[in-house]
Design a protein around this motif. Structure first.
Motif, PDB file in Angstrom:
ATOM      1  N   ALA A   1       0.880  -1.117   0.062  1.00  0.00           N
ATOM      2  CA  ALA A   1      -0.036  -0.072   0.095  1.00  0.00           C
ATOM      3  C   ALA A   1       0.755   1.385   0.101  1.00  0.00           C
ATOM      4  CB  ALA A   1      -0.950  -0.101   1.154  1.00  0.00           C
TER       5      ALA A   1
ATOM      6  N   TRP B   1       0.580   4.096  -2.793  1.00  0.00           N
ATOM      7  CA  TRP B   1       0.436   5.445  -2.026  1.00  0.00           C
ATOM      8  C   TRP B   1       1.603   6.352  -2.884  1.00  0.00           C
ATOM      9  CZ3 TRP B   1       2.723   8.119   2.289  1.00  0.00           C
ATOM     10  CH2 TRP B   1       2.020   9.352   2.438  1.00  0.00           C
ATOM     11  N   SER B   2       2.692   6.053  -2.960  1.00  0.00           N
ATOM     12  CA  SER B   2       3.878   6.780  -3.349  1.00  0.00           C
ATOM     13  C   SER B   2       3.520   6.909  -4.940  1.00  0.00           C
ATOM     14  CB  SER B   2       4.965   6.173  -2.949  1.00  0.00           C
ATOM     15  OG  SER B   2       6.275   6.777  -3.813  1.00  0.00           O
TER      16      SER B   2
ATOM     17  N   ALA C   1      -0.036   9.427  -5.368  1.00  0.00           N
ATOM     18  CA  ALA C   1      -0.120  10.878  -4.579  1.00  0.00           C
ATOM     19  C   ALA C   1       1.176  11.723  -5.390  1.00  0.00           C
ATOM     20  CB  ALA C   1       0.177  10.783  -3.202  1.00  0.00           C
TER      21      ALA C   1
ATOM     22  N   TRP D   1      -5.338  10.365  -1.208  1.00  0.00           N
ATOM     23  CA  TRP D   1      -5.035   9.201  -1.830  1.00  0.00           C
ATOM     24  C   TRP D   1      -4.575   8.019  -0.846  1.00  0.00           C
ATOM     25  CZ3 TRP D   1      -6.272   7.241  -6.306  1.00  0.00           C
ATOM     26  CH2 TRP D   1      -6.328   8.391  -7.165  1.00  0.00           C
ATOM     27  N   PHE D   2      -4.084   8.434   0.597  1.00  0.00           N
ATOM     28  CA  PHE D   2      -3.729   7.482   1.294  1.00  0.00           C
ATOM     29  C   PHE D   2      -4.923   7.041   2.069  1.00  0.00           C
ATOM     30  CE2 PHE D   2      -2.396   6.161   5.523  1.00  0.00           C
ATOM     31  CZ  PHE D   2      -1.364   5.529   5.377  1.00  0.00           C
TER      32      PHE D   2
ATOM     33  N   VAL E   1      -6.425   4.361  -0.753  1.00  0.00           N
ATOM     34  CA  VAL E   1      -5.493   3.195  -0.826  1.00  0.00           C
ATOM     35  C   VAL E   1      -5.827   2.304   0.434  1.00  0.00           C
ATOM     36  CG1 VAL E   1      -3.417   2.347  -0.918  1.00  0.00           C
ATOM     37  CG2 VAL E   1      -3.822   4.087  -2.341  1.00  0.00           C
ATOM     38  N   THR E   2      -5.826   2.775   1.592  1.00  0.00           N
ATOM     39  CA  THR E   2      -5.889   2.173   2.865  1.00  0.00           C
ATOM     40  C   THR E   2      -7.279   1.864   3.222  1.00  0.00           C
ATOM     41  OG1 THR E   2      -5.945   3.949   4.252  1.00  0.00           O
ATOM     42  CG2 THR E   2      -3.651   2.986   3.913  1.00  0.00           C
TER      43      THR E   2
ATOM     44  N   ALA F   1       2.672   1.570   5.652  1.00  0.00           N
ATOM     45  CA  ALA F   1       2.316   2.236   4.359  1.00  0.00           C
ATOM     46  C   ALA F   1       2.788   3.613   4.180  1.00  0.00           C
ATOM     47  CB  ALA F   1       0.756   2.358   4.105  1.00  0.00           C
TER      48      ALA F   1
ATOM     49  N   GLY G   1       5.761   4.636   1.999  1.00  0.00           N
ATOM     50  CA  GLY G   1       5.421   5.927   1.111  1.00  0.00           C
ATOM     51  C   GLY G   1       6.065   6.931   1.045  1.00  0.00           C
TER      52      GLY G   1
END
Length: 179
Positions: free
Chosen positions: A18, A22-23, A26, A54-55, A58-59, A97, A101
């Motif tokens: 994740a 995320w990286s 975002a 975005w975090f 995703v999570t 994450a 990230g």
């Protein structure tokens, strides 16, 4: 204890994936390199808010997926261990994450053109809203409880009152066909 440990470890590994995702998704905020060090180029930039969003996406999606899989796998065994594993593993996965990230730089690095005096560089990812760290465990455990409630209602005798008999059946004396 084994179900709890396996759940936490699997969700921790998913947290690493994740973080990479995320990286990648975002945007990076632009920073200006000055004599005192890097400074945020535009304090009103939306990149900081987008990183939080975005975090959370995703999570949150992983939390819903983990809650559904955890529920389906725990139907035969120990649901308490699965719920506790989803909560602990979701917290661990969200934290991993965040760490991964921050360390991995895969996302878009679009910055304004640098002048001869000013150097604009993409900044690191970070969370400004720390509450999104709880998206994963909250959605995983929440979906688990919703699915458990639906299954409990489906199997409940309260769903079939009067022993499954129609209270307005042939003994009620009212016949619709005689109109």
């Amino acid at each position: 204890m084994r179900d709890f440990t396996v759940t936490v470890l699997v969700l921790g590994l998913l947290g690493v994936a994740a973080g990479v995702l995320w990286s990648y998704l975002a945007p990076r905020p632009p920073y200006v390199v000055t004599g005192q060090g890097p400074t945020l180029a535009d304090p009103s930039t939306q990149a900081l808010i987008a990183a939080d969003g975005w975090f959370a996406v995703v999570t949150g999606v992983l939390g819903l997926a983990c809650g559904a899989v955890g529920y389906s796998l725990s139907r035969r065994g120990r649901p308490l261990a699965a719920v506790l594993g989803l909560a602990g593993g979701g917290l661990l996965g969200g934290y991993l994450a965040l760490l991964v990230g921050r360390a991995v730089n895969l996302g878009a690095t679009t910055v304004a053109a640098s002048g001869p005096v000013v150097s604009v560089v993409p900044g690191p990812l970070d969370l400004t809203a720390r509450g999104v760290l709880y998206a994963w465990p909250t959605l995983a455990v929440g979906l688990f409880f919703v699915l458990e409630g639906v299954a409990g209602y489906r199997d409940s005798p309260l769903r079939r009152p009067f022993g499954g008999q129609d209270p307005y059946g042939p003994l009620s004396g009212y016949d619709i066909s005689r109109r």
